[in-house]
Structures are given as C-alpha cells and as structure tokens.
Design a protein around this motif. Sequence first.
Motif, PDB file in Angstrom:
ATOM      1  N   TYR A   1       0.890  -1.164   0.000  1.00 31.21           N
ATOM      2  CA  TYR A   1       0.000   0.000   0.000  1.00 31.21           C
ATOM      3  C   TYR A   1       0.926   1.212   0.000  1.00 31.21           C
ATOM      4  CZ  TYR A   1      -3.863   3.109   1.249  1.00 31.21           C
ATOM      5  OH  TYR A   1      -4.800   4.111   1.247  1.00 31.21           O
ATOM      6  N   ILE A   2       0.940   1.950  -1.119  1.00 28.58           N
ATOM      7  CA  ILE A   2       1.955   2.977  -1.345  1.00 28.58           C
ATOM      8  C   ILE A   2       1.358   4.361  -1.119  1.00 28.58           C
ATOM      9  CG2 ILE A   2       3.594   3.915  -3.018  1.00 28.58           C
ATOM     10  CD1 ILE A   2       3.451   1.161  -4.432  1.00 28.58           C
ATOM     11  N   VAL A   3       2.046   5.150  -0.312  1.00 29.26           N
ATOM     12  CA  VAL A   3       1.597   6.507   0.022  1.00 29.26           C
ATOM     13  C   VAL A   3       2.699   7.496  -0.349  1.00 29.26           C
ATOM     14  CG1 VAL A   3       0.743   8.044   1.814  1.00 29.26           C
ATOM     15  CG2 VAL A   3       0.216   5.599   1.927  1.00 29.26           C
ATOM     16  N   HIS A   4       2.349   8.502  -1.116  1.00 28.93           N
ATOM     17  CA  HIS A   4       3.297   9.549  -1.497  1.00 28.93           C
ATOM     18  C   HIS A   4       3.204  10.691  -0.495  1.00 28.93           C
ATOM     19  CE1 HIS A   4       4.803  12.583  -4.776  1.00 28.93           C
ATOM     20  NE2 HIS A   4       5.666  12.415  -3.797  1.00 28.93           N
ATOM     21  N   ILE A   5       4.298  10.972   0.203  1.00 30.74           N
ATOM     22  CA  ILE A   5       4.361  12.086   1.144  1.00 30.74           C
ATOM     23  C   ILE A   5       4.824  13.313   0.359  1.00 30.74           C
ATOM     24  CG2 ILE A   5       5.230  12.889   3.360  1.00 30.74           C
ATOM     25  CD1 ILE A   5       3.660  10.249   3.466  1.00 30.74           C
ATOM     26  N   ARG A   6       3.935  14.326   0.252  1.00 36.24           N
ATOM     27  CA  ARG A   6       4.217  15.489  -0.579  1.00 36.24           C
ATOM     28  C   ARG A   6       4.335  16.756   0.267  1.00 36.24           C
ATOM     29  NH1 ARG A   6       0.592  15.497  -5.948  1.00 36.24           N
ATOM     30  NH2 ARG A   6       2.225  17.027  -6.430  1.00 36.24           N
ATOM     31  N   PRO A   7       5.079  17.732  -0.218  1.00 32.31           N
ATOM     32  CA  PRO A   7       5.228  18.983   0.532  1.00 32.31           C
ATOM     33  C   PRO A   7       4.069  19.940   0.276  1.00 32.31           C
ATOM     34  CG  PRO A   7       6.561  19.067  -1.447  1.00 32.31           C
ATOM     35  CD  PRO A   7       5.935  17.694  -1.417  1.00 32.31           C
ATOM     36  N   PRO A   8       3.816  20.859   1.202  1.00 33.58           N
ATOM     37  CA  PRO A   8       2.819  21.917   0.957  1.00 33.58           C
ATOM     38  C   PRO A   8       3.446  22.987   0.070  1.00 33.58           C
ATOM     39  CG  PRO A   8       3.818  22.217   3.095  1.00 33.58           C
ATOM     40  CD  PRO A   8       4.412  20.955   2.542  1.00 33.58           C
ATOM     41  N   PRO A   9       2.694  24.034  -0.288  1.00 39.73           N
ATOM     42  CA  PRO A   9       3.291  25.138  -1.050  1.00 39.73           C
ATOM     43  C   PRO A   9       4.501  25.734  -0.330  1.00 39.73           C
ATOM     44  CG  PRO A   9       0.907  25.322  -1.033  1.00 39.73           C
ATOM     45  CD  PRO A   9       1.248  24.211  -0.080  1.00 39.73           C
ATOM     46  N   PHE A  10       5.340  26.426  -1.086  1.00 35.89           N
ATOM     47  CA  PHE A  10       6.625  26.921  -0.578  1.00 35.89           C
ATOM     48  C   PHE A  10       6.486  27.694   0.727  1.00 35.89           C
ATOM     49  CE2 PHE A  10       9.749  30.315  -0.233  1.00 35.89           C
ATOM     50  CZ  PHE A  10      10.939  29.595  -0.259  1.00 35.89           C
ATOM     51  N   ASP A  11       5.554  28.647   0.777  1.00 33.87           N
ATOM     52  CA  ASP A  11       5.447  29.495   1.973  1.00 33.87           C
ATOM     53  C   ASP A  11       5.143  28.669   3.218  1.00 33.87           C
ATOM     54  OD1 ASP A  11       5.955  31.691   0.436  1.00 33.87           O
ATOM     55  OD2 ASP A  11       3.851  32.281   0.197  1.00 33.87           O
ATOM     56  N   LYS A  12       4.194  27.740   3.120  1.00 32.39           N
ATOM     57  CA  LYS A  12       3.851  26.922   4.275  1.00 32.39           C
ATOM     58  C   LYS A  12       4.964  25.939   4.601  1.00 32.39           C
ATOM     59  CE  LYS A  12       0.179  24.239   6.406  1.00 32.39           C
ATOM     60  NZ  LYS A  12      -1.208  23.723   6.296  1.00 32.39           N
ATOM     61  N   LEU A  13       5.626  25.425   3.561  1.00 32.71           N
ATOM     62  CA  LEU A  13       6.746  24.511   3.789  1.00 32.71           C
ATOM     63  C   LEU A  13       7.841  25.204   4.590  1.00 32.71           C
ATOM     64  CD1 LEU A  13       8.141  21.789   3.197  1.00 32.71           C
ATOM     65  CD2 LEU A  13       9.008  22.815   1.089  1.00 32.71           C
ATOM     66  N   LYS A  14       8.183  26.421   4.194  1.00 33.29           N
ATOM     67  CA  LYS A  14       9.229  27.162   4.903  1.00 33.29           C
ATOM     68  C   LYS A  14       8.784  27.532   6.311  1.00 33.29           C
ATOM     69  CE  LYS A  14      12.153  31.281   4.497  1.00 33.29           C
ATOM     70  NZ  LYS A  14      12.524  32.440   3.640  1.00 33.29           N
ATOM     71  N   GLN A  15       7.526  27.971   6.444  1.00 27.89           N
ATOM     72  CA  GLN A  15       7.015  28.386   7.760  1.00 27.89           C
ATOM     73  C   GLN A  15       7.011  27.230   8.748  1.00 27.89           C
ATOM     74  OE1 GLN A  15       2.959  29.662   7.614  1.00 27.89           O
ATOM     75  NE2 GLN A  15       2.749  29.818   9.839  1.00 27.89           N
ATOM     76  N   THR A  16       6.477  26.073   8.350  1.00 26.40           N
ATOM     77  CA  THR A  16       6.350  24.946   9.283  1.00 26.40           C
ATOM     78  C   THR A  16       7.720  24.376   9.646  1.00 26.40           C
ATOM     79  OG1 THR A  16       5.998  23.479   7.363  1.00 26.40           O
ATOM     80  CG2 THR A  16       4.050  24.317   8.495  1.00 26.40           C
ATOM     81  N   ARG A  17       8.649  24.302   8.699  1.00 28.62           N
ATOM     82  CA  ARG A  17       9.981  23.739   9.000  1.00 28.62           C
ATOM     83  C   ARG A  17      10.786  24.702   9.868  1.00 28.62           C
ATOM     84  NH1 ARG A  17       6.608  20.496   6.544  1.00 28.62           N
ATOM     85  NH2 ARG A  17       7.602  18.610   5.718  1.00 28.62           N
ATOM     86  N   THR A  18      10.631  25.984   9.612  1.00 24.66           N
ATOM     87  CA  THR A  18      11.350  26.964  10.434  1.00 24.66           C
ATOM     88  C   THR A  18      10.807  26.948  11.860  1.00 24.66           C
ATOM     89  OG1 THR A  18      11.700  28.360   8.483  1.00 24.66           O
ATOM     90  CG2 THR A  18      11.981  29.379  10.655  1.00 24.66           C
TER      91      THR A  18
END
Length: 590
Positions: A498-515
């Motif tokens: 059962y294969i699940v692709h883990i994808r990133p959110p848009p750039f702004d949210k990706l940067k905000q959440t990781r920071t």
Amino acid sequence: MTAVVMAVDGSFDPVISKLITSLKEAESLSEEQDLGFLQNLLQSKELNALVNVHSKVAKINKDDRIAPLLSASMQVLAEVLELLAPRCHISPLCREIFHLLQKPHLQSLLLAHDAIAQKDFYPHLPEIPVEVDEDEETIKIVQLVKSNEPLCAGAQSAEPIVGATIKTDEETGKIIIARIMHGGAADRSGLIHMGDEVIEVNNINVEGKTPGDVLSILQNSEGTITFKLVPSDGKLDQRESKVRVRAYFDYEPENDPYIPCKEAGLGFVRGDILHIVSQDDSYWWQARKEGEKTTRAGLIPSRALQERRILHERTQKETNGETKKGSCASICSTPPGSPNPSNPCRGPKTKKIMYDTAENDDFDRELIATYEEVAKLYPRPNVYRPIVLIGAPGIGRNELKRRLVARDPEKYKSPVPYTTRPMRPGEVAGREYLFVSREKMESEIANGKFIEYGEYKGQLYGTSGESVKTIVNAGCVCVLGPHYQALKSLRTAQLKPYIVHIRPPPFDKLKQTRTKARARSTFDESNSRGFTDEEFQEMIKSAERINFLYGHFCDDEIINGDLTEAFEKLVTLANKSETEPLWAPVSWVQ
C-alpha cells in the motif's frame, strides 16, 4: 398393523402407504428379515422426501416457469463482503462468513447461477433465418422515443443519435450504424445493431445525404423517431465487458479535437476507476465511472490511442527543445511491449543504480502510463499489506515512519536495512543498519536477496526480501520508506504494498512549518543547520518529478504541512489498508 408414511408437508403419501400394505400381504417374501428391511426403507424420512420432491416436479405444468429470484448474486456477494470486512476483526462469526464467501467453489457456483439466470449461454444459437424472395431486401422498422441523448454536428465523423452513432460507408457512400452506445436508447431497444444501413428517418429518404443531414432531421423531429433499416450481414452481439481500470491521466472530452463527439465523451481525472463496457473500437472505448448509476456509457480514448498521443507529445517537446539532450524518452519512441534489440536506449526493466544522486530518470520516462486493469483486493486476517512511504528527500517520510512504528511497536515494524558504509558514533549494529562488507552485499544482490537496493555516495544500501517476509508472516505490518525508484521492484503481486506519497505543501507553508519546528537540513550530513530556500524549492521540484514519474503507482498521498495532521492521516490510511477492500492490479487478485 397398518403402516403409513408422512410426506414432508405433513400429508400422507398414498402410494408408499399402499405399497407397505401390499408388502404385508405378500406371500412371496418368506423371510421376515427382507420384509423388515423393505418396511424400514419405505418408512424412512429420506426416501419420503425424495418421493415428495419427485411428485412436486412431476406436477409442474408446461405453462409454469421457474424464475430466478435474482440474476446478480455475485454483486450481492461483493456487497456483503464489503459490509463484513470492517467487522472481521471484531466478530469471529463475521470472519468465518467472510472466508466462506471467498471460497472459489461457492463463487463459481454463484457465477454459474448468474449466467443461467441471465441466459448468458455459449455458444449462441444462430437466429432462425427469415425466408424472403431472393430479389427482395429485408427491411426492419424501429421506433424510438427521442430523449436527451447527445447529438453532434460534424462532417464524415460518427454522430450519436439516440444512443447510436452513424457514419458514411467509404465504399458504398451509404449511411450505416457505426457504434451502439451501451445503455443508450438504441442499446436498450435491442433492435438496432452495428452495420445496419439507414434507409429512412421519419419517412425521409437519406440516400445521398451526409451524417450532418441526418442529424438535422433528428433535431427537427419531435416525440417518436422512426428508422427504416437494412440489417447488417453479420450481427455483432454487444456484450458488456466487466473490465475495471484505474486511469493514469486526466481527460477532458470537450478539449479533445479528435473525439468523434464531444457530448458523448466521458471526462475523468487520474486515479478514477472506470468500468470499460466495450473495447470493440480500436481507438474509442466505452466506459462508465465505477459506482455511478448513469445508464449510458461515454467515449474515452483507448490504451493504444492514448499511448500514441503521449509519444507524439514527447516528440513535439523534443522538437521544441523541451526534452533534455540525450533523454531516452525522445529517442526511443516505440510503445511499451515492443522491444527493439537494436535500440541502445531500451534497457532491462530493473535499474541497477536506484539512488544515484544525479537521479537520472530517463528510463522511467519510457514508461507510458495510461490505464491499469484493477480488481477489489480484500483484506485477509493477520496478513497485512506492507505500507510503503515515498517522498522527496527532507519531506519527513522517515519521521512519519518512525512515529507509526512507535505508536504500536508490536504491530508496526520496519526491517533493518543493510549497508556497506562504516558504522558511525552512536550507532548500534542491527538497530540502525546491518553492516556488511561490499563483497558480501554484492554477492547477495547477485543472488536476488534484496527486494530493493542502490548506491548512495559510494556505499550500497538495501532491504532484504526475507526481512520483509518475516515481518508479514509474523502478523505484523511492515513499514518501508525506500527511495522512490525502488517502487519498480517493490510493487509486486507477492508483496501487494500500500503505497503513500508524502508530498510537501506550497513553498510558503513549507518554509514556515519547518522553520517553526526548527527542522534540520537532511541535505547536510552534519545536520547542524536549517533548510535553505533553495533546498525547499528542490524539495518541491523533486516531489513534482516523483508525482509525474511514479504518482500512478501510489494508492494515496499525504500533504505533510503540519506533522501532527499528516501523522493522523497516515494512521487512517494504515487502518484503511487493513480493513477495507481496495482497488489493486488485477494480477494481485487472480
């Protein structure tokens, strides 16, 4: 003593009663043992029941009809299985019924019942010929009620009329029925067939007219439409196919310049399950969306047509300079399944180096994803499908895997991978990795021990098939987080992942959440700094590339913006893979 026998319905059977009385009076039976045996046999419940059944059948008049209660028992069985599946882990009785209903002998019996109930017999007997004069042409008159079936304008292309399409025969110039739309008015009538010649429409002779002229006649008609037809020589029986496929591309018929009729088209998006009801046409299949109750099927491009389109698009991109130099996709433009030994671009179907940092995806660009035949895969108690998480580097699939295993270590387990790299400070052999020499690992790779392997920065990494098999056989859920290129070797009927692709959110949210989470960059082995904007952009770009090349392999996807929400969805999907019947490649079910 007078002996009598009770029938099953409570009445006395006079025939058997009279026979027993006669035996009592018979003088030929001198041995009391023989007489007692016959009396016991005739008085037995089993014999009486058989005689009663025989009497019932014998009394059926010729005008009586034995009709089946239903003709779709297999459909009922499938619905029952879907209802039982979520309850199997709760009720032993549900589990027993669930397994009983999957027995091949029971399902074969139900299939035979449905075939008889639907009068679906082979071979088909030829129709009784109609005796006519040799010089007289057979004509049939068909009346249909005009409905909202699609009507199209066009030159010599086929035009849908009350659920059928017409065209001009290239040799004779006559108007003929080119296609019957499954579920349309013509199909439901059973009176119009492919190849029938159209003579008149509403008493208007169509000789010398074009399909567009016939369309105008139909558009100006009200109520009942009357066709005068010459039956075709060979009447084709339109049997509705039971094939289901998963679509691997988006399709909008209104934007397709080549479809015979845009209004007759069926639009869909990648991932939709389609019921292919007819593949009679080499270029245009008829299909319905699975689960939709619409009666009329729609036109979709066939697999062969869609493959040709994709190859054409790739050729155009190469011409426009959009395909990178040396790409095998641009040079090797033969359809899959047609290997060319002289073509140096076509290689084996397993890539030796999966984790090359250059991430050369030329091989995978050769794969043409159109449709895949699928069937429902039902869960089996204590035999769980491995959960495979793929995603771009740094997206967090390893953290999600770690949390899932930590949530229930007795249920979710990850195999320990092998590597040839040296052990680092703080690592324990057999916990993070199984450390082996390069010579040993290369030997075991050659012997087929690894289900996925690759080389990264000069060191080999891999997962052994035996470790995955051990986890599955122990009744646990195997959780894997391989490099995405490993899907080609992992997606097999043996593993049924059962294969699940883990994808990133848009750039702004990706940067905000990781920071905010103070995430450490996975692009730097020292792991002492945060992600850069360039690394975030590369993460998004890599996710798009994975989706383009491998997205059709995935059963679902998770947008990892908020880690808590992403983990909750992962748990939901894991439970879904364990309890619900899901669509899977048909080869996994057979």
